[in-house]
Design an enzyme around this catalytic site. Structure first.
Site, mmCIF file in Angstrom:
data_model
loop_
_atom_site.group_PDB
_atom_site.id
_atom_site.type_symbol
_atom_site.label_atom_id
_atom_site.label_comp_id
_atom_site.label_asym_id
_atom_site.label_seq_id
_atom_site.Cartn_x
_atom_site.Cartn_y
_atom_site.Cartn_z
ATOM 1 N N HIS A 1 1.491 4.315 -2.969
ATOM 2 C CA HIS A 1 1.371 5.705 -2.887
ATOM 3 C C HIS A 1 2.266 6.514 -3.890
ATOM 4 O O HIS A 1 1.856 7.595 -4.108
ATOM 5 C CB HIS A 1 1.470 6.025 -1.561
ATOM 6 C CG HIS A 1 0.142 6.118 -0.755
ATOM 7 N ND1 HIS A 1 -0.862 6.500 -1.278
ATOM 8 C CD2 HIS A 1 -0.262 5.668 0.435
ATOM 9 C CE1 HIS A 1 -2.014 6.243 -0.288
ATOM 10 N NE2 HIS A 1 -1.498 5.670 0.802
ATOM 11 N N ASP B 1 -4.720 0.808 -2.008
ATOM 12 C CA ASP B 1 -5.156 -0.695 -1.273
ATOM 13 C C ASP B 1 -4.969 -1.717 -2.429
ATOM 14 O O ASP B 1 -4.667 -2.763 -2.362
ATOM 15 C CB ASP B 1 -6.666 -0.392 -0.609
ATOM 16 C CG ASP B 1 -6.491 0.125 0.749
ATOM 17 O OD1 ASP B 1 -5.657 0.240 1.327
ATOM 18 O OD2 ASP B 1 -7.663 0.556 0.933
ATOM 19 N N GLU C 1 -6.109 6.554 -1.683
ATOM 20 C CA GLU C 1 -6.056 5.480 -0.789
ATOM 21 C C GLU C 1 -6.392 4.444 -1.465
ATOM 22 O O GLU C 1 -5.907 3.126 -1.290
ATOM 23 C CB GLU C 1 -6.586 5.675 0.306
ATOM 24 C CG GLU C 1 -6.183 7.023 1.315
ATOM 25 C CD GLU C 1 -4.564 6.591 1.755
ATOM 26 O OE1 GLU C 1 -4.361 5.430 1.920
ATOM 27 O OE2 GLU C 1 -3.858 7.349 2.133
ATOM 28 N N HIS D 1 0.763 -1.138 -0.031
ATOM 29 C CA HIS D 1 0.071 -0.067 0.072
ATOM 30 C C HIS D 1 0.955 1.458 0.153
ATOM 31 O O HIS D 1 0.705 2.244 -0.769
ATOM 32 C CB HIS D 1 -0.863 -0.099 1.289
ATOM 33 C CG HIS D 1 -1.609 1.186 1.528
ATOM 34 N ND1 HIS D 1 -3.158 1.281 1.296
ATOM 35 C CD2 HIS D 1 -1.327 2.235 1.841
ATOM 36 C CE1 HIS D 1 -3.390 2.456 1.537
ATOM 37 N NE2 HIS D 1 -2.379 3.156 1.942
ATOM 38 N N GLU D 2 1.748 1.274 0.819
ATOM 39 C CA GLU D 2 2.585 2.523 0.931
ATOM 40 C C GLU D 2 3.609 2.732 -0.411
ATOM 41 O O GLU D 2 3.648 3.666 -0.744
ATOM 42 C CB GLU D 2 3.750 2.448 2.219
ATOM 43 C CG GLU D 2 2.898 2.227 3.692
ATOM 44 C CD GLU D 2 1.794 3.555 3.818
ATOM 45 O OE1 GLU D 2 1.853 4.359 3.096
ATOM 46 O OE2 GLU D 2 0.917 3.200 4.590
#
Ligand SMILES: [Zn+2]
Length: 674
Positions: free
Chosen positions: A516, A577, A573, A512-513
């Site tokens: 980003h 995800d 976000e 997830h990070e």
């Protein structure tokens, strides 16, 4: 300025509830949490979490209760032990122990807080009363902001979006009491009701501060008038996700021209900022609106506004009547909690907010060994490799952009557990009998620390979260991913569990990070953290059309009756995800390559356990008041949608649970960006 968090961070808001004690054993992944009566192909979230949801009602002092809260609660228990020992006034305490111990002792001394009443604010209240002209406002506002009072606007430092090696001054919109500008502007009945109750709350606070009921009513109306004017000049939360819209680098002279009625010279002198030549004014329109408000409202009205923000900001630290009234609006009305948290929990959180790295150092000594760091780094490596493979194979990206994307991936720095260099708080005076003063001095230290960076090169070692935090973030100007020790525990990471569960938990969080860096916001920054377009127009168009699919998909999810997910607000976000789970799944499959297929555990294949782990990371009950607030202010989708939204897009999920086309968990179209 852009930190993309894994979950909304509520630790900074001391009035929001956390939970009562729970057994640590309940934290891990467990098939006991499954609702076996639910169909995984109809509502996977209900299937993975149904039993947990039924057995874990929201505690009365909470506005929501989920796996993150459970873990945060356990971390807080560790902090309690540290702080109770540290607060004993032994002569042999080291400097950090003395600092956190004395702060906690001052906070726990409720008797002293009651006895002091409003005395700790007397000097500042007197300064506000003593203002003789609007020209004197600037110097006073500087002093209040230094003490942690969020009045008029925000001032701090930040990396220059277009030269990430440098730190520049940053001025931004601010000065509101409600969570977002839309609370002042929306015309629906629910919003009007929240405003009406807010004004009543402000009036009651003025009564507690010594005004008569009639005076307080007029004061509250004034606060609403000024804050509404500031809200009208503020940019909306979706627009602020676009880096170009909050980057307006200018000279101090140009900044002054936007708000000539405010004495910027006095303000900057009072703020403690070094002399600087250029500043990023994130919202130029806001400075103009502030200037208009300075013209429109009288000195007496501004005094009322500043008094409110001073008392509001200190409320959680004041006698019981202030704490209770503050909780009544910001806890009960806005988020639905029914009971105030025990004092020790609030005090542990305040210590974490004010002296986080001194406390975090002790937390890490107790909870996080070198082994934890090594294991996590191995996992990060597997996820970065998966993203590399994904980028290599992506059908829609041309070679030119692909090359740049790989350069950016290579440049991502990984920060695991805790900082290499701990912050030195030794210049802060902490007294065992001065909670408000201690907090103001700690706030002033942090304010000054931020301003001291202006004009200096960036410190890439710095952390934006304290070690006990159950959260993680990607920073687009740093181009780094950050995982505090607090989240590297069950249910996210568990030594006792199989790889499938850990890849579905912390693996997907890491993914997830990483993603980003390549979501609609992050993709606009390059590997060095500079806002620079490295995309060919054709690839950018391909990206946009895929992102639009995600945005439209999530906009169809309902948060509360009549309230939908804001697909534009949550796009970054949701992209993270979707990318994160896919990358973690790829990494898990890679780790199983060439080995005999592992057997079922608890009756589930590794693939099924992977998806169950992702689902169970998000088991969460939320009060309707909180759901509405989050829909308006949180860049993340609700937990149910974070699970079902992602898995409905994945053919790998469909295969793992043998779902059929046309079932609710098989989305058409299946959106995919990364
Ligand atoms: Zn995130």
């Amino acid at each position: 300025m852009y930190k993309s968090l894994l979950v909304l961070s509520t630790v900074a808001c001391g009035v929001w509830g956390q939970a009562p004690d729970r057994a640590a054993g309940a934290l891990g992944f467990s098939v006991q949490n499954i609702d076996t009566t639910a169909d995984p192909c109809t509502d996977f979230y209900q299937y993975a979490c149904g039993s947990w949801l039924k057995n874990n009602p929201i505690p009365s002092d909470q506005s929501s209760w989920g796996r993150f809260d459970q873990l945060q609660e356990r971390n807080r228990e560790v902090l309690r032990q540290i702080l109770e020992t540290a607060s004993r006034p032994d002569a042999g305490r080291d400097a950090d122990t003395r600092l956190i111990g004395d702060y906690y002792a001052a906070c726990m001394d409720e008797k002293a807080v009651e006895a002091a009443g409003l005395k700790p604010l007397e000097e500042e209240l007197g300064q506000i009363r003593g203002l003789r002209s609007k020209a004197q406002l600037a110097a006073l506002v500087a002093g209040l902001q230094r003490a942690g009072v969020e009045a008029m606007f925000d001032f701090t430092s930040g990396q220059d979006f277009k030269d990430s090696t440098q730190v520049i001054a940053q001025i931004d919109q601010g000065g509101l009491g409600l969570p977002d500008r839309d609370y002042y502007l929306k015309q629906d009945a629910a919003s009007a009701e929240l405003r009406r109750k807010y004004v009543e709350h402000v009036a009651r606070m003025f009564v507690l501060a010594g005004q008569t009921a009639a005076e307080a009513k007029a004061s509250a109306a004034t606060v609403m008038k000024i804050e509404s004017a500031l809200a009208q000049g503020s940019d909306d939360i979706v627009a602020r996700r676009d880096p170009a819209k909050i980057y307006h680098k200018m000279s101090t002279r140009e900044m002054e021209a936007l708000g000539p009625r405010f004495s910027w010279t006095d303000y900057l002198r009072g703020s403690g900022a070094p002399v600087f030549a250029s500043v990023n004014v994130a919202s130029p329109g806001f400075l103009k609106a502030l200037d208009g408000a300075l013209r429109r409202f009288s000195l007496a009205e501004w005094k009322t506004y500043l008094t409110w923000h001073l008392v509001h900001s200190a409320a959680p630290l004041l006698p019981r009547a202030f704490v209770a009234e503050n909780f009544d609006y910001f806890g009960k009305t806005l988020t639905g909690a029914t009971e105030l948290r025990p004092r020790w929990k609030r005090c542990a959180d305040f210590t974490d907010e004010e002296l986080g790295e001194a406390l975090g150092k002790k937390f890490v000594e107790r909870t996080f060994g070198a082994e934890g760091k090594a294991r996590t780094l191995k996992m990060v490596d597997a996820l970065e490799k998966a993203l590399g493979q994904d980028l290599e194979k992506l059908p829609w990206m041309t070679a030119e952009t692909r090359k740049q994307a790989l350069v950016k991936l290579q440049a991502i720095a990984n920060k695991i557990g805790y900082p290499d260099h701990w912050r030195d708080y030794s210049s802060i005076t902490i007294r065992r009998d001065d909670l408000v003063g201690d907090t103001e001095r700690a706030d002033a230290f942090e304010f000054q620390r931020q301003l001291n960076k202006i004009g200096k090169p960036v410190d890439r070692q710095e952390w934006g979260m304290t070690p006990p935090t159950v959260n993680a973030y990607y920073d687009s100007s740093m181009n780094d991913i950050n995982f505090p020790a607090g989240i590297l525990q069950p249910p996210f990471f568990d030594n006792a569990m199989d790889d499938a569960v850990n890849f579905g938990g912390i693996g997907a969080v890491i993914g997830h990070e990483l993603t980003h860096g390549f979501d609609d916001e992050g993709r606009q920054f390059d590997g060095q953290g500079n806002l620079r377009d490295w995309w060919t127009p054709a690839d950018a168009k391909e990206f946009e059309s895929r992102a639009a699919c995600i945005s439209a998909e999530y906009s169809k999810f309902e948060v509360a009756p009549g309230a939908m997910v804001n697909g534009r607000l949550t796009l970054g976000e949701n992209t993270a995800d979707n990318g994160g789970v896919r990358l973690a799944f790829m990494a898990l499959m890679k780790s199983m390559e060439g080995k005999p297929q592992p057997g079922k555990i608890d009756g589930f294949t590794p693939q099924q356990r992977f998806f169950l782990a992702w689902g169970q990371a998000w088991c969460e009950n939320v009060r309707p008041e909180m759901s509405r607030m989050l829909a308006q202010t949180d860049g993340h989708s609700p937990s149910r949608d974070r699970v079902n939204g992602v898995l409905g897009n994945m053919p790998e999920f469909r295969a793992a649970f043998a779902c059929r086309v046309g079932q609710p968990m098989v989305h058409a179209p299946a959106c995919r960006v990364w």
